[in-house]
Design an enzyme around this catalytic site. Structure first.
Site, PDB file in Angstrom:
ATOM      1  N   SER A 147     -82.026 -27.682 -73.214  1.00  0.00           N
ATOM      2  CA  SER A 147     -82.418 -26.364 -72.705  1.00  0.00           C
ATOM      3  C   SER A 147     -81.503 -25.283 -73.260  1.00  0.00           C
ATOM      4  CB  SER A 147     -82.293 -26.378 -71.184  1.00  0.00           C
ATOM      5  OG  SER A 147     -82.229 -25.056 -70.706  1.00  0.00           O
ATOM      6  N   GLU A 149     -80.253 -23.172 -71.613  1.00  0.00           N
ATOM      7  CA  GLU A 149     -79.221 -22.935 -70.593  1.00  0.00           C
ATOM      8  C   GLU A 149     -77.848 -23.382 -71.082  1.00  0.00           C
ATOM      9  OE1 GLU A 149     -79.158 -21.502 -67.278  1.00  0.00           O
ATOM     10  OE2 GLU A 149     -80.816 -20.570 -68.326  1.00  0.00           O
ATOM     11  N   TYR A 171     -76.634 -26.828 -64.033  1.00  0.00           N
ATOM     12  CA  TYR A 171     -77.705 -27.408 -64.852  1.00  0.00           C
ATOM     13  C   TYR A 171     -77.389 -27.252 -66.339  1.00  0.00           C
ATOM     14  CZ  TYR A 171     -82.210 -27.649 -67.264  1.00  0.00           C
ATOM     15  OH  TYR A 171     -83.211 -27.945 -68.136  1.00  0.00           O
TER      16      TYR A 171
HETATM   17  O1  G4F Z   1     -88.577 -19.571 -63.571  1.00  0.00           O
HETATM   18  P1  G4F Z   1     -87.107 -19.641 -63.439  1.00  0.00           P
HETATM   19  O2  G4F Z   1     -86.572 -20.442 -62.319  1.00  0.00           O
HETATM   20  O3  G4F Z   1     -86.558 -20.157 -64.863  1.00  0.00           O
HETATM   21  P2  G4F Z   1     -85.068 -20.221 -65.478  1.00  0.00           P
HETATM   22  O4  G4F Z   1     -84.020 -20.112 -64.473  1.00  0.00           O
HETATM   23  O5  G4F Z   1     -85.008 -19.232 -66.601  1.00  0.00           O
HETATM   24  O6  G4F Z   1     -85.034 -21.707 -66.044  1.00  0.00           O
HETATM   25  C1  G4F Z   1     -86.104 -22.300 -66.769  1.00  0.00           C
HETATM   26  O7  G4F Z   1     -85.920 -22.077 -68.144  1.00  0.00           O
HETATM   27  C2  G4F Z   1     -84.727 -22.692 -68.698  1.00  0.00           C
HETATM   28  C3  G4F Z   1     -84.725 -22.414 -70.196  1.00  0.00           C
HETATM   29  O8  G4F Z   1     -84.584 -21.067 -70.460  1.00  0.00           O
HETATM   30  C4  G4F Z   1     -84.753 -24.179 -68.427  1.00  0.00           C
HETATM   31  F1  G4F Z   1     -83.582 -24.694 -68.859  1.00  0.00           F
HETATM   32  C5  G4F Z   1     -84.892 -24.465 -66.957  1.00  0.00           C
HETATM   33  O9  G4F Z   1     -85.028 -25.865 -66.746  1.00  0.00           O
HETATM   34  C6  G4F Z   1     -86.151 -23.779 -66.421  1.00  0.00           C
HETATM   35  O10 G4F Z   1     -87.282 -24.360 -67.034  1.00  0.00           O
HETATM   36  O11 G4F Z   1     -86.481 -18.165 -63.324  1.00  0.00           O
HETATM   37  C7  G4F Z   1     -86.759 -17.157 -64.293  1.00  0.00           C
HETATM   38  C8  G4F Z   1     -86.174 -15.831 -63.824  1.00  0.00           C
HETATM   39  C9  G4F Z   1     -84.701 -15.908 -63.424  1.00  0.00           C
HETATM   40  O12 G4F Z   1     -84.047 -14.741 -63.881  1.00  0.00           O
HETATM   41  C10 G4F Z   1     -84.732 -15.925 -61.896  1.00  0.00           C
HETATM   42  O13 G4F Z   1     -83.541 -15.402 -61.296  1.00  0.00           O
HETATM   43  O14 G4F Z   1     -86.862 -15.409 -62.628  1.00  0.00           O
HETATM   44  C11 G4F Z   1     -85.914 -15.008 -61.662  1.00  0.00           C
HETATM   45  N1  G4F Z   1     -86.502 -15.130 -60.322  1.00  0.00           N
HETATM   46  C12 G4F Z   1     -86.697 -14.092 -59.465  1.00  0.00           C
HETATM   47  N2  G4F Z   1     -87.222 -14.538 -58.321  1.00  0.00           N
HETATM   48  C13 G4F Z   1     -86.903 -16.269 -59.714  1.00  0.00           C
HETATM   49  C14 G4F Z   1     -87.365 -15.893 -58.455  1.00  0.00           C
HETATM   50  N3  G4F Z   1     -86.913 -17.560 -60.140  1.00  0.00           N
HETATM   51  C15 G4F Z   1     -87.428 -18.497 -59.281  1.00  0.00           C
HETATM   52  N4  G4F Z   1     -87.481 -19.792 -59.681  1.00  0.00           N
HETATM   53  N5  G4F Z   1     -87.876 -18.160 -58.022  1.00  0.00           N
HETATM   54  C16 G4F Z   1     -87.861 -16.868 -57.550  1.00  0.00           C
HETATM   55  O15 G4F Z   1     -88.278 -16.595 -56.422  1.00  0.00           O
END
Ligand code: G4F
Length: 348
Positions: A147, A149, A171
């Site tokens: 990832s 990350e 992670y």
């Molecule tokens: O959808 P997310 O949880 O993805 P995130 O954290 O970028 O991670 C994903 O991508 C990574 C690769 O770039 C992978 F390694 C990882 O396994 C996964 O697939 O969050 C995306 C964005 C973040 O900035 C988060 O803070 O959305 C923001 N967000 C705002 N509200 C939220 C929320 N994320 C989640 N999950 N839930 C919310 O309510």
């Protein structure tokens, strides 16, 4: 649903003579698309699945309800990732050509809550699998789904394979360990080991606790009167979002190449969470501002602000060409969730 293990734990599967692959994480978003891809290419596909009291395999339903596929070219084996003995037994018996390691705890926010099990599953289990493969006379080609990350918040943008590793979440740290171990087994043991370093990749099969799926479900459900609001954390961060189907194509291409290597997979465009919100709600004729509630509990202790990947190496060496645009991705996700929501509404 039938599984492969007989009552004494003896396998009842027959190993096909064509190309064979094993997938950890086959019930997940990427695993299910990869299974679709490999089956369409004529592979016999073996998947490792967790033994759990409730069976969650909805992403594979179209495959295991197909009598021509399930238990013929697709086989599921019970093995928890921590169960080294069982994995060793399955891998030794099957003698697969390709091993795709996709399983692990992949939610960045959650990894701050459960760092130990995240590291156990994502880091240590990868090392144990590499050790199992090293002992084989003919180790399969190995793909670790890494990832972006692992880069944390890099000084330079976009990021590529030469970007320094500097994770900022448990992670990311676990993935960095697994990525570097994969490189070590390639370089010191001469094994065909690859990392795909993926930016965000989404689809209608995305887990419901990732932001894109939360949004597409909410847009669909609110438009049909099944939900009142959408609760999120920070919506200003931007991500490089692609389609999971495109990404598994690159994973396969990496293992077909003549040399093993590491490849950044990214769309090359960055869009904010608020842009995703806008497009998803506009698709159903609504404005997200009327329904969004921001809550502290969805804010992370640390969040990476702006992500952009450079996948030139995958495009040039592997001939990888992602097919789906950001706008098409949002549309496909909302349309799929509209179908689900309509069915729910119809049955209530
Ligand atoms: O959808 P997310 O949880 O993805 P995130 O954290 O970028 O991670 C994903 O991508 C990574 C690769 O770039 C992978 F390694 C990882 O396994 C996964 O697939 O969050 C995306 C964005 C973040 O900035 C988060 O803070 O959305 C923001 N967000 C705002 N509200 C939220 C929320 N994320 C989640 N999950 N839930 C919310 O309510």
């Amino acid at each position: 649903m039938a599984d492969m293990m007989g009552p004494e734990g003896k396998s009842t599967a027959k190993v096909d003579s064509g190309r064979t692959a094993l997938i950890t994480g086959i019930t997940g978003q990427d695993g299910s698309y990869l299974a679709d891809l490999l089956l369409a290419k004529g592979y016999t596909v073996h998947g490792l699945v967790r033994r759990a009291s409730s069976i969650e395999r909805s992403r594979l339903k179209h495959l295991y309800s197909d009598a021509a596929v399930y238990d013929r070219t697709l086989f599921l084996h019970y093995a928890d990732l921590e169960d080294t003995t069982t994995i060793r037994r399955i891998v030794s018996r099957l003698g697969v050509d390709e091993f795709y390691h996709l399983a692990g705890q992949s939610h960045v926010g959650l990894s701050f809550e459960i760092p130990e099990s995240t590291c156990e599953l994502t880091a240590m289990c990868t090392l144990r699998i590499l050790e199992i493969l090293r002992d084989l006379e003919h180790p399969p080609r190995f793909l670790h789904a890494s990832s972006r990350e692992i880069f944390g918040t890099p000084a330079d943008s976009p990021q590529d394979e030469n970007t320094p590793v500097h994770p900022e979440s448990p992670y990311g740290c676990a993935k960095a360990f697994a990525t570097q171990m994969t490189q070590i087994y390639r370089e010191t043991h001469g094994m065909f080991c690859c990392n795909t370093i993926s930016y965000n990749h989404e689809s209608p099969r995305r887990g419901e606790n990732f932001v894109t799926r939360k949004i597409s479900m909410a847009a669909a459900r609110i438009s049909l009167g099944l939900q009142k609001d959408l609760r999120l954390g920070d919506i200003h961060a931007s991500r490089d979002w692609g389609h999971a189907r495109d990404f598994v194509q690159a994973m396969w291409l990496a293992l077909q190449h003549d040399q093993p290597g590491d490849y950044v997979l990214a769309s090359g465009e960055s869009h904010s969470v608020s842009e995703f919100l806008h497009l998803a709600f506009a698709h159903v004729g609504l404005s997200y501002e009327d329904y969004l509630i921001q809550e502290m509990r969805y804010q992370r202790p640390h969040d990476v602000d702006h992500l952009l990947g450079d996948s030139s190496k995958a495009r040039e060496e592997l001939g990888w060409r992602p097919q789906m645009s950001f706008e098409e991705l949002v549309r496909e996700m909302v349309e799929a969730d509209l179908q689900i929501a309509r069915a729910e509404k119809g049955s209530s």
